[in-house]
Design a protein around this motif. Structure first.
Motif, short mmCIF file in Angstrom:
data_model
loop_
_atom_site.label_atom_id
_atom_site.label_comp_id
_atom_site.label_asym_id
_atom_site.label_seq_id
_atom_site.Cartn_x
_atom_site.Cartn_y
_atom_site.Cartn_z
N TYR A 31 0.84 -1.20 0.00
CA TYR A 31 0.00 0.00 0.00
C TYR A 31 0.87 1.25 0.00
CZ TYR A 31 -3.84 -3.09 1.35
OH TYR A 31 -4.78 -4.09 1.39
N SER A 32 0.31 2.34 -0.50
CA SER A 32 1.04 3.61 -0.49
C SER A 32 1.10 4.16 0.93
CB SER A 32 0.35 4.62 -1.39
OG SER A 32 -0.89 5.03 -0.82
N LYS A 33 2.08 4.98 1.19
CA LYS A 33 2.20 5.61 2.51
C LYS A 33 0.96 6.47 2.79
CE LYS A 33 5.33 7.93 5.58
NZ LYS A 33 6.60 8.53 5.85
N GLU A 34 0.45 7.14 1.77
CA GLU A 34 -0.74 7.98 1.92
C GLU A 34 -1.95 7.13 2.36
OE1 GLU A 34 -2.90 11.35 -0.76
OE2 GLU A 34 -2.63 9.40 -1.73
N TYR A 35 -2.14 5.98 1.73
CA TYR A 35 -3.24 5.08 2.08
C TYR A 35 -3.11 4.66 3.54
CZ TYR A 35 -6.07 0.81 2.31
OH TYR A 35 -6.98 -0.14 2.68
N LEU A 36 -1.90 4.23 3.94
CA LEU A 36 -1.69 3.74 5.30
C LEU A 36 -1.88 4.86 6.32
CD1 LEU A 36 1.35 1.39 4.72
CD2 LEU A 36 -1.06 0.75 4.99
N GLU A 37 -1.35 6.04 6.05
CA GLU A 37 -1.51 7.15 6.98
C GLU A 37 -2.97 7.54 7.14
OE1 GLU A 37 1.33 10.04 5.56
OE2 GLU A 37 2.93 9.13 6.76
N ASN A 38 -3.73 7.45 6.07
CA ASN A 38 -5.16 7.73 6.14
C ASN A 38 -5.86 6.68 7.02
OD1 ASN A 38 -7.48 9.32 5.32
ND2 ASN A 38 -8.08 7.53 4.13
N ASP A 39 -5.50 5.41 6.84
CA ASP A 39 -6.05 4.33 7.66
C ASP A 39 -5.70 4.51 9.13
OD1 ASP A 39 -7.74 2.30 6.82
OD2 ASP A 39 -6.21 0.75 7.01
N LEU A 40 -4.48 4.93 9.39
CA LEU A 40 -4.01 5.09 10.77
C LEU A 40 -4.75 6.19 11.52
CD1 LEU A 40 -0.21 4.50 10.19
CD2 LEU A 40 -1.72 3.12 11.63
N LYS A 41 -5.38 7.10 10.80
CA LYS A 41 -6.19 8.15 11.46
C LYS A 41 -7.35 7.53 12.24
CE LYS A 41 -5.16 11.70 8.05
NZ LYS A 41 -5.67 12.40 6.87
N LYS A 42 -7.77 6.30 11.83
CA LYS A 42 -8.89 5.62 12.49
C LYS A 42 -8.40 4.53 13.43
CE LYS A 42 -10.13 5.03 8.29
NZ LYS A 42 -10.54 4.49 7.06
N LEU A 43 -7.10 4.51 13.69
CA LEU A 43 -6.52 3.47 14.54
C LEU A 43 -5.68 4.08 15.67
CD1 LEU A 43 -5.51 1.04 11.66
CD2 LEU A 43 -7.33 0.68 13.33
N THR A 44 -6.24 5.10 16.29
CA THR A 44 -5.56 5.78 17.39
C THR A 44 -5.84 5.06 18.70
OG1 THR A 44 -7.44 7.21 17.92
CG2 THR A 44 -5.90 8.01 16.21
N ALA A 45 -5.13 5.44 19.74
CA ALA A 45 -5.36 4.87 21.07
C ALA A 45 -6.82 5.04 21.49
CB ALA A 45 -4.42 5.50 22.08
N LEU A 46 -7.38 6.22 21.26
CA LEU A 46 -8.79 6.45 21.63
C LEU A 46 -9.73 5.57 20.83
CD1 LEU A 46 -8.88 10.33 22.12
CD2 LEU A 46 -9.04 8.55 23.87
N ASP A 47 -9.40 5.32 19.56
CA ASP A 47 -10.23 4.44 18.74
C ASP A 47 -10.23 3.02 19.31
OD1 ASP A 47 -11.07 6.30 16.74
OD2 ASP A 47 -9.11 6.14 15.80
N PHE A 48 -9.07 2.54 19.75
CA PHE A 48 -9.01 1.19 20.33
C PHE A 48 -9.81 1.10 21.62
CE2 PHE A 48 -5.48 0.67 17.38
CZ PHE A 48 -5.78 -0.59 16.87
N ILE A 49 -9.76 2.12 22.44
CA ILE A 49 -10.55 2.13 23.67
C ILE A 49 -12.04 2.08 23.33
CG2 ILE A 49 -11.25 3.59 25.64
CD1 ILE A 49 -8.25 4.50 25.75
N GLU A 50 -12.45 2.86 22.36
CA GLU A 50 -13.86 2.91 21.96
C GLU A 50 -14.31 1.56 21.37
OE1 GLU A 50 -17.60 4.38 21.81
OE2 GLU A 50 -15.89 5.28 22.80
N LYS A 51 -13.48 1.00 20.47
CA LYS A 51 -13.85 -0.28 19.83
C LYS A 51 -13.93 -1.41 20.84
CE LYS A 51 -11.85 1.01 15.40
NZ LYS A 51 -10.68 0.89 14.55
N ALA A 52 -13.10 -1.36 21.88
CA ALA A 52 -13.07 -2.42 22.89
C ALA A 52 -14.39 -2.50 23.66
CB ALA A 52 -11.89 -2.22 23.84
#
Length: 162
Positions: A31-52
């Motif tokens: 994947y391109s760096k741009e694609y991955l960085e965009n995906d990582l915006k939804k994979l923050t510490a707060l996102d993991f707490i919320e998803k859990a």
């Protein structure tokens, strides 16, 4: 020795860092760096707490490495359904890949109540993870072997329930 336990909110920063490192080291091949960085915006510490709150999330640690988290995996209901589930955020640190930890994550998720109650389990698989999931018995959803709009393959496994 690899051990696992349920995710705790205090794991969130370490898990988010693990995912970021893995994506920018391993997934960057597909994947391109741009694609991955965009995906990582939804994979923050707060996102993991919320998803859990909705998923069952497990962290995997290397006892030798002072309980450093080296892998993570989650399972939850597929769009709120009772008879279908989905895997989410399955990652292993690059330096631990190829050592059977991914297999341990899948085996753990396949013992979870979300897996056991489901007749079908879906996996949104990255290009990078496709062959791994296929080795674990997952196949293309409805036989469709092309990448979707999110840049993922949709795989599934049917569970034999009593």
């Amino acid at each position: 020795m690899i051990i696992h336990r349920a995710f705790k909110d205090t794991d969130a920063v370490e898990v988010a860092n693990l995912v970021k490192k893995t994506m920018l080291t391993t997934n960057i091949k597909d994947y391109s760096k741009e694609y991955l960085e965009n995906d990582l915006k939804k994979l923050t510490a707060l996102d993991f707490i919320e998803k859990a709150k909705y998923f069952h999330c497990y962290v995997f640690s290397d006892n030798i490495a002072e309980n450093k988290i080296i892998g993570v995996g989650s399972i939850g209901a597929y769009w709120g359904k009772k008879d279908e589930s989905s895997f989410f955020n399955i990652f292993v640190l690059p330096e631990y890949q190829g050592k059977g930890i991914g297999r341990q994550i899948i085996q753990t998720l396949e013992q979870d109540t979300f897996f056991k109650r489901a007749r079908r389990i879906e996996v949104p698989a990255s290009i990078t993870g496709l062959k791994f999931y296929q080795k674990m018995g997952y196949s293309f959803k409805n036989g469709i072997d092309i990448i979707d709009d999110e840049g993922l393959y949709r795989l599934e496994k049917f569970n034999r329930t009593e």
